[in-house]
Design a protein around this motif. Sequence first.
Motif, short mmCIF file in Angstrom:
data_model
loop_
_atom_site.label_atom_id
_atom_site.label_comp_id
_atom_site.label_asym_id
_atom_site.label_seq_id
_atom_site.Cartn_x
_atom_site.Cartn_y
_atom_site.Cartn_z
N ALA A 127 -63.76 -2.28 -55.93
CA ALA A 127 -64.01 -3.45 -56.77
C ALA A 127 -62.80 -3.74 -57.65
O ALA A 127 -62.15 -2.82 -58.18
N LEU A 128 -62.45 -5.03 -57.89
CA LEU A 128 -61.37 -5.47 -58.77
C LEU A 128 -61.94 -5.96 -60.09
O LEU A 128 -63.04 -6.54 -60.13
N PRO A 129 -61.18 -5.77 -61.23
CA PRO A 129 -61.72 -6.19 -62.53
C PRO A 129 -61.82 -7.71 -62.63
O PRO A 129 -61.04 -8.45 -62.04
N VAL A 130 -62.77 -8.15 -63.42
CA VAL A 130 -63.00 -9.58 -63.65
C VAL A 130 -62.36 -9.97 -64.98
O VAL A 130 -62.45 -9.24 -65.97
N SER A 131 -61.69 -11.13 -65.03
CA SER A 131 -61.13 -11.66 -66.27
C SER A 131 -61.42 -13.16 -66.35
O SER A 131 -61.60 -13.82 -65.32
N ALA A 177 -63.88 -13.29 -60.03
CA ALA A 177 -65.25 -13.63 -60.44
C ALA A 177 -65.95 -14.36 -59.30
O ALA A 177 -65.36 -15.20 -58.61
N SER A 178 -67.21 -14.01 -59.11
CA SER A 178 -68.02 -14.71 -58.11
C SER A 178 -68.91 -15.76 -58.74
O SER A 178 -69.38 -16.68 -58.07
N SER A 179 -69.15 -15.65 -60.06
CA SER A 179 -69.96 -16.65 -60.76
C SER A 179 -69.62 -16.60 -62.24
O SER A 179 -69.23 -15.56 -62.78
N CYS A 180 -69.78 -17.76 -62.90
CA CYS A 180 -69.56 -17.86 -64.33
C CYS A 180 -70.68 -18.71 -64.94
O CYS A 180 -71.12 -19.69 -64.33
N GLN A 223 -69.05 -23.25 -61.55
CA GLN A 223 -67.63 -23.13 -61.28
C GLN A 223 -67.03 -21.91 -61.97
O GLN A 223 -67.38 -21.59 -63.12
N THR A 224 -66.16 -21.22 -61.24
CA THR A 224 -65.42 -20.11 -61.85
C THR A 224 -64.08 -20.59 -62.40
O THR A 224 -63.41 -19.85 -63.12
N HIS A 225 -63.67 -21.82 -62.04
CA HIS A 225 -62.44 -22.44 -62.55
C HIS A 225 -62.72 -23.90 -62.87
O HIS A 225 -63.47 -24.57 -62.17
N ASN A 226 -62.10 -24.41 -63.98
CA ASN A 226 -62.17 -25.83 -64.30
C ASN A 226 -60.91 -26.19 -65.07
O ASN A 226 -60.78 -25.88 -66.26
N SER A 227 -59.97 -26.82 -64.39
CA SER A 227 -58.70 -27.17 -65.04
C SER A 227 -58.69 -28.60 -65.53
O SER A 227 -57.82 -28.99 -66.31
N PRO A 268 -68.36 -7.34 -65.69
CA PRO A 268 -68.26 -8.74 -66.12
C PRO A 268 -67.28 -8.89 -67.29
O PRO A 268 -66.99 -7.94 -68.01
N ALA A 269 -66.79 -10.11 -67.47
CA ALA A 269 -65.87 -10.42 -68.57
C ALA A 269 -66.33 -11.69 -69.27
O ALA A 269 -66.99 -12.54 -68.66
N GLU A 270 -65.96 -11.80 -70.60
CA GLU A 270 -66.36 -12.99 -71.35
C GLU A 270 -65.22 -13.42 -72.28
O GLU A 270 -64.33 -12.64 -72.60
N ASP A 271 -65.31 -14.67 -72.71
CA ASP A 271 -64.35 -15.22 -73.67
C ASP A 271 -65.08 -16.30 -74.47
O ASP A 271 -66.15 -16.78 -74.05
N SER A 272 -64.46 -16.68 -75.65
CA SER A 272 -65.10 -17.69 -76.49
C SER A 272 -64.04 -18.49 -77.25
O SER A 272 -62.91 -18.02 -77.45
#
Length: 589
Positions: A413-417, A445-448, A458-462, A486-490
């Motif tokens: 498994a690879l880390p999620v960021s 990430a497979s889901s956010c 979406q796992t990405h939104n630019s 899992p990883a989180e940010d705010s």
Amino acid sequence: MQTVWRGLVLCVLLFSAPFSAHALSASWSSTIPGSIQFENPIYYWYQIWNATTYPGGWQTADFLTSPTVSVQYYVDVIDTATQQPLPQNADVSVGQVIEFRPRPLSDSNITWSSSSVPGTFNGHWEPRAVIDSTFNTPYAGPDNFVGVEYNLYYTVWLNPPSPRQSTAQEKADSTCPASEYLGTTRGRDVYASLSLDEPVMSVEHNGSAGLSCDSTGFVCTVTSPGSIESRFTFEPVDGHFYYRYDSRDIITKRLTIRFWDVTIPVGTYSETVNNPFCAGSNTPMRRVGESGAFSVAVPAQSIVFVGDAKTPNSAPTPPVISGAASSYPSVLTQFTFLSTDPDGDTLRYGIDWDENASVDEWVPSSGYVSSGSSGDSSYGWGSAGSYTFQALAEDEIGNRSAWSTHNITINPALPVSVDLRVNGENSATVSDGESALLTWSSNNASSCSGAGFSTGGQTHNSTGLVVVPSAPSTVYRILCSGIGSPAEDSVEVYVASPTVDIAVIPADSLIRAGDSIVLSWSAVDITKNSCELSGPGIVRRQSNNLTQWDGTTSVRVDQKSTFTIVCESAQGDVSDSITVGLIPDFEEF
């Protein structure tokens, strides 16, 4: 095609036949009119021994009245590959080998009974039964036999008979079988049996199917499709009723007699007293009023097996397995299975995920799909490593293809960021009612999912997601999951509330005309282009997207004056003002 199989060969092969509910059978039963009697040689020989003239023949005793005889034959048709019997109207495949096995000839297949004796009896099968000549050569003229010698076997009562039956022990001492015991006549326990010849058997194969059979005709390979009709015929057989009797209390003699003159018996004899044995073995009965042994004639009996030979159904092709060659622990990976059936039969896919040669999952879970239609299934492995699984195709008939295999590598498994921004920054300030722009990106990430906003999966939104925060501040959070932890940010968005203030320093100063005062001002959360400070003797301006403006300045006051600060904001102009009065001047009079 017809094959005749003699009884002796038949007996050898019959013992391999399995017994089953699918056996084919034929039966015959008939009641024989009249009475059947047995000849009693005891009296005859006793009289020869004691008489001076020829006594005139055999004495007889009637015993069996209108006996009913039944015969049963059985045949099994065997699939040699499975050694299982086939039922009537069975489907067989071209190339299949079938064997026609008659059941062993058993005494239980022959039954007979008579109204004159109680019970039902079994008969015997004899290899082409013959009549024993013992007690069956009655004396017949002329009055003397010059130079002729006869060896005669006979029995003579030591004492005149008394009406009685042997005891159980006496019967046990005798060799007469208890199963053939009929009763007592003329003081003797009488035993009788029915013996039939073993039948000659023939088999004839008809129908439109092709059969290639061995020399016996009983083992055949199906060579072409069509109908099968095989007729077994058990040829006619003859049989005889035989009787025996308990010889206890009888003297057994062997005489050699030369009849120079019938009135002068010459000879020697030996005798054994009270020596029990079963006398009269294989002595035939005869019908009352007839001469010679009575025969039971069983007519020919036939058994017909009917089947349907078909071209064998073919198995589907091994399925083609499509899907990823690598994945990660606990991630469900989808695979597709595709096969075709040469006969156009519907099919299903059996998957062996753990490669133990046993189907763990059927696709579809119930029913079948048409030939050439694929099936999908997903599976996940719990830890990193290399794995192999296999799948087969099975048609609606039950024919299965060979296994197809698929290899997959499960990587660690690879880390999620994840990184969440508002207006491109980690935080932002907007006016009340003003919108902000959220953007985010993630790795592995497979889901956010979002808190305070929706990620839309979406796992990405630019391009950004517009939000309108509420006062005084709003925190937006995002949580992303994947193979690793899992990883989180705010981010936090502040909502501006513009305020302005103007004052005189110090506030309680006594001001006279011509004095100078210190003005102090501040403007907070100003989001528009400019603010302006104005009054007698002063004008100050500030612009360029202000968020805050403050300061002090000295102003000469010559008269009562009002100073005002006005700032532009998203909610409109905000302002504050202060009026400075003067202390009056007093003149002396």
